[in-house]
Design a protein around this motif. Structure first.
Motif, mmCIF file in Angstrom:
data_model
loop_
_atom_site.group_PDB
_atom_site.id
_atom_site.type_symbol
_atom_site.label_atom_id
_atom_site.label_comp_id
_atom_site.label_asym_id
_atom_site.label_seq_id
_atom_site.Cartn_x
_atom_site.Cartn_y
_atom_site.Cartn_z
ATOM 1 N N LEU A 5 0.825 -1.199 0.000
ATOM 2 C CA LEU A 5 0.000 0.000 0.000
ATOM 3 C C LEU A 5 0.866 1.259 0.000
ATOM 4 C CD1 LEU A 5 -2.960 0.780 -0.020
ATOM 5 C CD2 LEU A 5 -2.898 0.830 2.470
ATOM 6 N N LYS A 6 1.949 1.238 0.774
ATOM 7 C CA LYS A 6 2.872 2.372 0.801
ATOM 8 C C LYS A 6 3.554 2.552 -0.551
ATOM 9 C CE LYS A 6 4.035 2.385 5.717
ATOM 10 N NZ LYS A 6 5.106 2.227 6.702
ATOM 11 N N LEU A 7 3.959 1.452 -1.178
ATOM 12 C CA LEU A 7 4.584 1.540 -2.509
ATOM 13 C C LEU A 7 3.604 2.074 -3.548
ATOM 14 C CD1 LEU A 7 6.671 -1.777 -2.620
ATOM 15 C CD2 LEU A 7 7.537 0.565 -2.490
ATOM 16 N N LYS A 14 4.259 10.016 -7.338
ATOM 17 C CA LYS A 14 5.209 10.314 -8.405
ATOM 18 C C LYS A 14 4.475 10.555 -9.720
ATOM 19 C CE LYS A 14 9.308 8.717 -10.826
ATOM 20 N NZ LYS A 14 10.303 7.666 -10.979
ATOM 21 N N GLN A 15 3.446 9.763 -9.989
ATOM 22 C CA GLN A 15 2.679 9.947 -11.219
ATOM 23 C C GLN A 15 1.969 11.300 -11.232
ATOM 24 O OE1 GLN A 15 0.317 6.372 -11.047
ATOM 25 N NE2 GLN A 15 1.672 5.289 -12.470
#
Length: 127
Positions: A5-7, A14-15
């Motif tokens: 979930l963190k990733l 970032k997107q």
């Protein structure tokens, strides 16, 4: 599961920065810029289509609408622009976040207008 979930959240962030930078790129067509700006503004805006206090449904926009908008905006952009903006986004994330005082001011003005209108409406109902 928490790490995944963190990733996912980090990738989403970032997107969003990639889309923010792509919006400013002059190689991007005007209609893609408009869509991209709307996605970024909606993602960063405190105003949601479905308020978060509504159980379950309130988080649909955060879980479905925002990622779907990001995915569509990224599909509209050429790969070369995404790659250029990804490099710039990584630098921005590491150094500092962009500040858009105009967008922040517009959001605050909209909230103030809604608050003022609500106060006048309540005042009229009471009198």
């Amino acid at each position: 599961m928490l790490n995944q979930l963190k990733l996912w959240a980090k990738k989403l962030k970032k997107q969003l920065f990639i889309l923010y930078l792509a919006y400013k790129d002059e190689r991007v067509s005007w209609y893609t810029k408009v869509f991209t700006a709307c996605v970024v503004a909606y993602a960063f805006s405190p105003i949601d289509l479905i308020p978060d206090f509504i159980p379950v449904l309130g988080y649909i926009d955060d879980i479905i609408i925002v990622p779907l908008g990001i995915m569509l905006a990224l599909k509209m952009l050429p790969t070369s622009i995404i790659e250029d903006c990804a490099i710039k986004a990584e630098e921005l994330i590491q150094n500092e976040r962009p500040k858009n005082w105009v967008a922040g001011s517009i959001i605050i003005i909209v909230w103030l207008l809604i608050f003022t209108w609500s106060c006048f409406t309540v005042f009229k109902l009471l009198n």
